[in-house]
Design a protein around this motif. Structure first.
Motif, PDB file in Angstrom:
ATOM      1  N   GLU A 122     -12.581   5.384  -0.040  1.00  0.00           N
ATOM      2  CA  GLU A 122     -11.398   6.240  -0.040  1.00  0.00           C
ATOM      3  C   GLU A 122     -10.280   5.508  -0.768  1.00  0.00           C
ATOM      4  O   GLU A 122      -9.898   4.399  -0.389  1.00  0.00           O
ATOM      5  CB  GLU A 122     -10.964   6.579   1.382  1.00  0.00           C
ATOM      6  N   ALA A 123      -9.774   6.115  -1.833  1.00  0.00           N
ATOM      7  CA  ALA A 123      -8.758   5.476  -2.670  1.00  0.00           C
ATOM      8  C   ALA A 123      -7.446   5.329  -1.915  1.00  0.00           C
ATOM      9  O   ALA A 123      -7.052   6.214  -1.156  1.00  0.00           O
ATOM     10  CB  ALA A 123      -8.535   6.282  -3.934  1.00  0.00           C
ATOM     11  N   GLN A 124      -6.776   4.216  -2.144  1.00  0.00           N
ATOM     12  CA  GLN A 124      -5.485   3.970  -1.517  1.00  0.00           C
ATOM     13  C   GLN A 124      -4.344   4.530  -2.355  1.00  0.00           C
ATOM     14  O   GLN A 124      -3.351   4.995  -1.822  1.00  0.00           O
ATOM     15  CB  GLN A 124      -5.279   2.463  -1.313  1.00  0.00           C
ATOM     16  N   ASN A 125      -4.473   4.471  -3.672  1.00  0.00           N
ATOM     17  CA  ASN A 125      -3.417   4.939  -4.565  1.00  0.00           C
ATOM     18  C   ASN A 125      -3.719   6.361  -5.023  1.00  0.00           C
ATOM     19  O   ASN A 125      -4.555   6.571  -5.896  1.00  0.00           O
ATOM     20  CB  ASN A 125      -3.291   4.014  -5.787  1.00  0.00           C
ATOM     21  N   THR A 126      -3.057   7.310  -4.433  1.00  0.00           N
ATOM     22  CA  THR A 126      -3.223   8.704  -4.828  1.00  0.00           C
ATOM     23  C   THR A 126      -1.850   9.300  -5.096  1.00  0.00           C
ATOM     24  O   THR A 126      -0.831   8.765  -4.680  1.00  0.00           O
ATOM     25  CB  THR A 126      -3.946   9.519  -3.739  1.00  0.00           C
ATOM     26  N   GLN A 141       6.153  -2.861   0.568  1.00  0.00           N
ATOM     27  CA  GLN A 141       4.695  -2.881   0.682  1.00  0.00           C
ATOM     28  C   GLN A 141       3.969  -2.859  -0.665  1.00  0.00           C
ATOM     29  O   GLN A 141       2.827  -3.275  -0.742  1.00  0.00           O
ATOM     30  CB  GLN A 141       4.211  -1.704   1.523  1.00  0.00           C
ATOM     31  N   VAL A 142       4.609  -2.328  -1.699  1.00  0.00           N
ATOM     32  CA  VAL A 142       3.935  -2.205  -2.994  1.00  0.00           C
ATOM     33  C   VAL A 142       4.803  -2.790  -4.106  1.00  0.00           C
ATOM     34  O   VAL A 142       5.995  -3.019  -3.931  1.00  0.00           O
ATOM     35  CB  VAL A 142       3.610  -0.727  -3.319  1.00  0.00           C
ATOM     36  N   ASN A 143       4.176  -3.019  -5.262  1.00  0.00           N
ATOM     37  CA  ASN A 143       4.897  -3.559  -6.410  1.00  0.00           C
ATOM     38  C   ASN A 143       5.235  -2.484  -7.439  1.00  0.00           C
ATOM     39  O   ASN A 143       6.084  -2.693  -8.289  1.00  0.00           O
ATOM     40  CB  ASN A 143       4.060  -4.644  -7.102  1.00  0.00           C
ATOM     41  N   LYS A 144       4.555  -1.368  -7.390  1.00  0.00           N
ATOM     42  CA  LYS A 144       4.709  -0.328  -8.403  1.00  0.00           C
ATOM     43  C   LYS A 144       5.291   0.929  -7.770  1.00  0.00           C
ATOM     44  O   LYS A 144       4.883   1.319  -6.683  1.00  0.00           O
ATOM     45  CB  LYS A 144       3.323  -0.024  -8.986  1.00  0.00           C
ATOM     46  N   TYR A 145       6.222   1.562  -8.461  1.00  0.00           N
ATOM     47  CA  TYR A 145       6.860   2.801  -8.010  1.00  0.00           C
ATOM     48  C   TYR A 145       7.444   2.653  -6.601  1.00  0.00           C
ATOM     49  O   TYR A 145       7.288   3.524  -5.753  1.00  0.00           O
ATOM     50  CB  TYR A 145       5.877   3.979  -8.022  1.00  0.00           C
ATOM     51  N   GLN A 146       8.106   1.551  -6.348  1.00  0.00           N
ATOM     52  CA  GLN A 146       8.575   1.245  -5.001  1.00  0.00           C
ATOM     53  C   GLN A 146       9.525   2.301  -4.453  1.00  0.00           C
ATOM     54  O   GLN A 146       9.328   2.794  -3.339  1.00  0.00           O
ATOM     55  CB  GLN A 146       9.273  -0.119  -4.990  1.00  0.00           C
ATOM     56  N   HIS A 147      10.562   2.639  -5.213  1.00  0.00           N
ATOM     57  CA  HIS A 147      11.572   3.572  -4.705  1.00  0.00           C
ATOM     58  C   HIS A 147      10.976   4.966  -4.499  1.00  0.00           C
ATOM     59  O   HIS A 147      11.188   5.581  -3.454  1.00  0.00           O
ATOM     60  CB  HIS A 147      12.761   3.645  -5.656  1.00  0.00           C
ATOM     61  N   LYS A 148      10.218   5.446  -5.471  1.00  0.00           N
ATOM     62  CA  LYS A 148       9.637   6.791  -5.357  1.00  0.00           C
ATOM     63  C   LYS A 148       8.712   6.887  -4.149  1.00  0.00           C
ATOM     64  O   LYS A 148       8.748   7.857  -3.399  1.00  0.00           O
ATOM     65  CB  LYS A 148       8.852   7.152  -6.619  1.00  0.00           C
ATOM     66  N   ARG A 149       7.875   5.888  -3.986  1.00  0.00           N
ATOM     67  CA  ARG A 149       6.920   5.894  -2.879  1.00  0.00           C
ATOM     68  C   ARG A 149       7.635   5.800  -1.538  1.00  0.00           C
ATOM     69  O   ARG A 149       7.355   6.568  -0.619  1.00  0.00           O
ATOM     70  CB  ARG A 149       5.941   4.733  -3.034  1.00  0.00           C
ATOM     71  N   ALA A 150       8.575   4.873  -1.444  1.00  0.00           N
ATOM     72  CA  ALA A 150       9.301   4.693  -0.185  1.00  0.00           C
ATOM     73  C   ALA A 150      10.120   5.935   0.147  1.00  0.00           C
ATOM     74  O   ALA A 150      10.198   6.345   1.305  1.00  0.00           O
ATOM     75  CB  ALA A 150      10.203   3.466  -0.269  1.00  0.00           C
TER      76      ALA A 150
END
Length: 151
Positions: free
Chosen positions: A73-77, A115-124
Motif C-alpha cells: 500500500e503506497a504511502q505517497n498518494t 513529518q515529510v520533506n516534500k510539499y510540507q505546507h500543502k500536506r500539513a
C-alpha cells in the motif's frame, strides 16, 4: 483594484448581516470568521444528509486516492480531484486561519509539517483541514459551540 476591494467589503458586510439571523456554531472556533463560516455552511447545506465526517470530507475532496496491490500500500498518494471545490477552498482557508489562532491545531499542523520533506505546507494544511472537518461536522450535528482544550 480599489473598486473590487470596496465590492468585497460590501459583500462581506452583507454576508455578516444575513448570517447574524442564523444560529451559527462555527464562529465559536477561533480563526473561523463569519465569511468562512457562511461559506462552509452554504456548501455543506443540511449536515444531516451526511452519515459521518468521512462523507463530508469525501464530498469536499479531502480524501486521498488509494494505491495498493496485494500486501503493498503506497504511502505517497494524491488528493482526489473530485469533490466540491468551493467547500474544499473554504475548509483549507479556514484551517490555515485556525492553525494560527488555536494551539491544538497549531501543534497538529507543526507535527504534520515536520513529518515529510516534500510539499510540507500543502500536506500539513490538507491534514489540518481534514481534522477541521471532524470538528465542523460535530459542531453542526450537535448544534453546540466550540470549547477549546485547556493547556
Amino acid at each position: 483594484m480599489r473598486a473590487l476591494e470596496k465590492q468585497i467589503k460590501v459583500l462581506d458586510k452583507q454576508i455578516e448581516q444575513i448570517f447574524a439571523v442564523l444560529p451559527n456554531t462555527l464562529t465559536s472556533v477561533p480563526g473561523i470568521g463569519k465569511v468562512y463560516s457562511a461559506g462552509i455552511i452554504a456548501e455543506i447545506g443540511d449536515v444531516n444528509r451526511f452519515q459521518s465526517q468521512a462523507s463530508v470530507a469525501k464530498y469536499a475532496g479531502l480524501v486521498w486516492k488509494q494505491h495498493q496491490s496485494g500486501e503493498f500500500e503506497a504511502q505517497n498518494t494524491r488528493l482526489i480531484k473530485s469533490g466540491n471545490r468551493f467547500l474544499r477552498y473554504y475548509l483549507l482557508e479556514a484551517a490555515n486561519s485556525v492553525r494560527r489562532c488555536d494551539s491544538e491545531f497549531r501543534r497538529y499542523y507543526d507535527l504534520k509539517y515536520k513529518q515529510v520533506n516534500k510539499y510540507q505546507h500543502k500536506r500539513a494544511l490538507a491534514l489540518t483541514a481534514r481534522k477541521l472537518v471532524r470538528l465542523v461536522f460535530r459542531l453542526l450535528k450537535e448544534g453546540r459551540n466550540y470549547i477549546p482544550p485547556e493547556g
